[in-house]
Design a protein around this motif. Structure first.
Motif, PDB file in Angstrom:
ATOM      1  N   ARG A  57       0.853  -1.179   0.000  1.00 14.06           N
ATOM      2  CA  ARG A  57       0.000   0.000   0.000  1.00 14.06           C
ATOM      3  C   ARG A  57       0.894   1.235   0.000  1.00 14.06           C
ATOM      4  N   ALA A  58       0.459   2.253  -0.709  1.00 12.36           N
ATOM      5  CA  ALA A  58       1.226   3.488  -0.787  1.00 12.36           C
ATOM      6  C   ALA A  58       0.318   4.672  -0.534  1.00 12.36           C
ATOM      7  N   LEU A  59       0.888   5.671   0.095  1.00 14.44           N
ATOM      8  CA  LEU A  59       0.181   6.927   0.307  1.00 14.44           C
ATOM      9  C   LEU A  59       1.169   8.045   0.058  1.00 14.44           C
ATOM     10  N   GLY A  60       0.830   8.950  -0.833  1.00 15.92           N
ATOM     11  CA  GLY A  60       1.676  10.093  -1.130  1.00 15.92           C
ATOM     12  C   GLY A  60       1.028  11.371  -0.654  1.00 15.92           C
ATOM     13  N   ILE A  61       1.781  12.181   0.067  1.00 19.45           N
ATOM     14  CA  ILE A  61       1.260  13.441   0.585  1.00 19.45           C
ATOM     15  C   ILE A  61       2.256  14.545   0.247  1.00 19.45           C
ATOM     16  N   SER A  62       1.757  15.579  -0.397  1.00 21.25           N
ATOM     17  CA  SER A  62       2.600  16.726  -0.716  1.00 21.25           C
ATOM     18  C   SER A  62       2.711  17.604   0.523  1.00 21.25           C
ATOM     19  N   VAL A  63       3.910  17.747   1.041  1.00 22.13           N
ATOM     20  CA  VAL A  63       4.118  18.507   2.273  1.00 22.13           C
ATOM     21  C   VAL A  63       5.520  19.096   2.273  1.00 22.13           C
ATOM     22  N   ASP A  64       5.631  20.296   2.799  1.00 29.69           N
ATOM     23  CA  ASP A  64       6.928  20.928   3.031  1.00 29.69           C
ATOM     24  C   ASP A  64       7.284  20.675   4.489  1.00 29.69           C
ATOM     25  N   VAL A  65       8.393  19.982   4.731  1.00 28.39           N
ATOM     26  CA  VAL A  65       8.724  19.559   6.095  1.00 28.39           C
ATOM     27  C   VAL A  65       9.077  20.720   7.014  1.00 28.39           C
ATOM     28  N   THR A  66       9.248  21.919   6.456  1.00 24.57           N
ATOM     29  CA  THR A  66       9.498  23.077   7.313  1.00 24.57           C
ATOM     30  C   THR A  66       8.225  23.552   8.007  1.00 24.57           C
ATOM     31  N   ARG A 109      18.797  30.238   5.754  1.00 22.66           N
ATOM     32  CA  ARG A 109      17.695  29.839   6.636  1.00 22.66           C
ATOM     33  C   ARG A 109      16.905  28.692   6.022  1.00 22.66           C
ATOM     34  N   ARG A 110      16.672  28.748   4.724  1.00 19.31           N
ATOM     35  CA  ARG A 110      15.889  27.706   4.064  1.00 19.31           C
ATOM     36  C   ARG A 110      16.586  26.351   4.158  1.00 19.31           C
ATOM     37  N   VAL A 111      17.883  26.300   3.892  1.00 19.65           N
ATOM     38  CA  VAL A 111      18.619  25.038   4.008  1.00 19.65           C
ATOM     39  C   VAL A 111      18.530  24.507   5.432  1.00 19.65           C
ATOM     40  N   THR A 112      18.695  25.387   6.405  1.00 21.79           N
ATOM     41  CA  THR A 112      18.647  24.978   7.805  1.00 21.79           C
ATOM     42  C   THR A 112      17.267  24.467   8.190  1.00 21.79           C
ATOM     43  N   GLU A 113      16.234  25.159   7.754  1.00 24.71           N
ATOM     44  CA  GLU A 113      14.878  24.766   8.133  1.00 24.71           C
ATOM     45  C   GLU A 113      14.471  23.435   7.513  1.00 24.71           C
ATOM     46  N   VAL A 114      14.876  23.184   6.265  1.00 29.62           N
ATOM     47  CA  VAL A 114      14.543  21.903   5.639  1.00 29.62           C
ATOM     48  C   VAL A 114      15.379  20.783   6.245  1.00 29.62           C
ATOM     49  N   THR A 115      16.681  20.984   6.300  1.00 28.80           N
ATOM     50  CA  THR A 115      17.601  19.906   6.643  1.00 28.80           C
ATOM     51  C   THR A 115      17.624  19.596   8.128  1.00 28.80           C
ATOM     52  N   TYR A 147      29.964  15.534  10.998  1.00 27.57           N
ATOM     53  CA  TYR A 147      31.154  15.578  11.835  1.00 27.57           C
ATOM     54  C   TYR A 147      32.244  16.468  11.244  1.00 27.57           C
ATOM     55  N   ARG A 148      32.354  16.450   9.904  1.00 24.28           N
ATOM     56  CA  ARG A 148      33.453  17.159   9.253  1.00 24.28           C
ATOM     57  C   ARG A 148      32.886  18.050   8.147  1.00 24.28           C
ATOM     58  N   GLY A 149      32.767  19.350   8.432  1.00 23.91           N
ATOM     59  CA  GLY A 149      32.274  20.270   7.422  1.00 23.91           C
ATOM     60  C   GLY A 149      33.278  20.457   6.292  1.00 23.91           C
ATOM     61  N   ILE A 150      32.759  20.906   5.133  1.00 24.68           N
ATOM     62  CA  ILE A 150      33.620  21.171   3.978  1.00 24.68           C
ATOM     63  C   ILE A 150      33.252  22.523   3.372  1.00 24.68           C
ATOM     64  N   PRO A 151      34.150  23.106   2.591  1.00 22.89           N
ATOM     65  CA  PRO A 151      33.850  24.393   1.968  1.00 22.89           C
ATOM     66  C   PRO A 151      32.623  24.308   1.053  1.00 22.89           C
ATOM     67  N   LEU A 152      31.983  25.440   0.844  1.00 20.35           N
ATOM     68  CA  LEU A 152      30.843  25.626  -0.072  1.00 20.35           C
ATOM     69  C   LEU A 152      29.537  25.033   0.444  1.00 20.35           C
ATOM     70  N   GLN A 153      29.568  24.335   1.576  1.00 18.61           N
ATOM     71  CA  GLN A 153      28.341  23.713   2.078  1.00 18.61           C
ATOM     72  C   GLN A 153      28.129  24.023   3.561  1.00 18.61           C
ATOM     73  N   SER A 154      28.404  25.262   3.962  1.00 11.95           N
ATOM     74  CA  SER A 154      28.311  25.602   5.386  1.00 11.95           C
ATOM     75  C   SER A 154      26.892  25.456   5.917  1.00 11.95           C
ATOM     76  N   ALA A 155      25.878  25.781   5.128  1.00 12.49           N
ATOM     77  CA  ALA A 155      24.495  25.674   5.605  1.00 12.49           C
ATOM     78  C   ALA A 155      24.119  24.210   5.826  1.00 12.49           C
ATOM     79  N   TYR A 156      24.429  23.371   4.842  1.00 11.71           N
ATOM     80  CA  TYR A 156      24.109  21.944   4.945  1.00 11.71           C
ATOM     81  C   TYR A 156      24.896  21.286   6.077  1.00 11.71           C
ATOM     82  N   CYS A 157      26.209  21.577   6.146  1.00 14.45           N
ATOM     83  CA  CYS A 157      27.036  20.967   7.191  1.00 14.45           C
ATOM     84  C   CYS A 157      26.567  21.405   8.572  1.00 14.45           C
ATOM     85  N   GLY A 158      26.241  22.695   8.720  1.00 16.08           N
ATOM     86  CA  GLY A 158      25.759  23.173  10.004  1.00 16.08           C
ATOM     87  C   GLY A 158      24.467  22.488  10.410  1.00 16.08           C
TER      88      GLY A 158
END
Length: 337
Positions: A57-66, A109-115, A147-158
């Motif tokens: 069985r499958a159920l799909g729901i359109s939702v923004d996790v923020t 803020r958007r990257v932080t709120e989603v991730t 655990y180990r951040g990398i350049p260009l992805q500070s929002a995602y790593c944080g």
């Protein structure tokens, strides 16, 4: 028509593409009923069709996790239509490739709120239902970059660092109350997913993963394993192991290495296509499914993950070999005597 035999009810946020899509398939293949939470209806419908084709069985729901209220409403609908949620997988994320000072506060803020907050909202909705039943599993999908951040992805790593801290706080709270609800975080390596086609970038060239690349099915199998194992964390891929342990041993040296290689290493030779769309604030149309453009170099298996899954047997084998070697040594010494 025969009555459907109900399996586990599994929720996958960000389940319409990439690791989420591969995870939906992995659980459906194992006989689960799967809920796909994502934004783009076209990909949600495609993922649900795959679950149903495998007999679930499958159920799909359109939702923004923020949107905490929307996630809560989705959880209520899931239990009303399918039944009690057994496993909730927090997989949805957003990313941007950009030097920190070239990102706007809104993008960050958007990257932080989603991730990060997306995982918090999902966990809250799941715990609200699992705690009274005293059963259930919540999987937080992380990264070596937790655990180990990398350049260009500070929002995602944080954000991934924040998820790690969230796990460290909530898990002992569950233990304190004697709850049987479990939480686990899966730390993933670089993966061949569509994120590199639709993640926002401020760089002139197409983004690409760094280091050894794995297929999303490797991550999906690890997530399925984590959902049924009593582990706090599951590390996936040799590069994840190297990044986490390397940062513990020589973080400052890694800073220097990444300063030299981390920016150019995330850029492919080809320039970004004119008019390229990204999914930071709105979903990109089309069914991108699980794989990205790196099939020719991505690895379909992980020796490190195999050892992780089978660590009991491996430890037993090592102990047996060591015992045999010790016995041989003692016999040799006896013969010498």
């Amino acid at each position: 028509m025969p009555e459907h035999k109900q399996g586990e009810i599994v929720v996958v946020t960000g389940g319409s593409a990439g690791v989420g899509r591969a995870t939906v398939r992995e659980f459906a293949k194992a006989g689960a009923d799967v809920v796909v939470l994502a934004r783009g209806k076209e990909r949600i419908d495609a993922a649900c069709a795959e679950v149903e084709a495998m007999g679930g069985r499958a159920l799909g729901i359109s939702v923004d996790v923020t949107d905490c209220d929307a996630v809560e409403a989705a959880a209520e609908r899931i239990e009303r239509e399918l039944g009690p949620i057994d496993i909730w997988i927090n997989n949805a994320f957003a990313g941007i490739f950009s030097p920190f000072m070239e990102m706007t506060p809104e993008e960050y803020r958007r990257v932080t709120e989603v991730t990060y907050m997306g995982q918090v909202h999902g966990t809250r909705a799941a715990l609200k239902r699992m705690l009274p039943r005293d059963s259930g599993m919540i999987v937080l999908v992380g990264s070596a970059l937790a655990y180990r951040g990398i350049p260009l992805q500070s929002a995602y790593c944080g954000a991934k660092h924040a998820v790690q801290g969230f796990l460290d706080s909530v898990r002992p709270e569950l233990d304190y109350r004697g709850s049987q609800v479990r939480m686990c975080m899966v730390q993933l390596p670089a993966l061949n997913t569509p994120q590199f086609e639709w993640a926002r970038t401020h760089m002139g060239k197409k983004p690409r993963p760094v280091g050894k690349i794995y297929q999303p099915e490797v991550a999906a199998r690890a997530i399925h394993f984590a959902a049924h194992a009593n582990r706090k964390e599951v590390w996936v891929g040799s590069t994840t192991l190297e990044a986490i342990l390397g940062d513990e041993a020589a973080s400052a040296l890694l800073d220097e290495y990444l300063a030299e290689t981390g920016v150019d290493g995330q850029s492919a030779p080809a320039p970004v296509s004119p008019g390229r769309k990204d999914n930071l604030f709105e979903p990109v149309p089309g069914d991108f499914a699980a794989h990205g453009r790196f099939d020719d170099v991505a690895h379909a298996t992980s020796t490190q993950m195999w050892l992780n899954r089978n660590r009991g047997a491996v430890a037993g084998a090592v102990a047996a070999v060591a015992a045999g070697a010790g016995l041989g040594f003692m016999l040799a010494r006896r013969d010498e005597g």
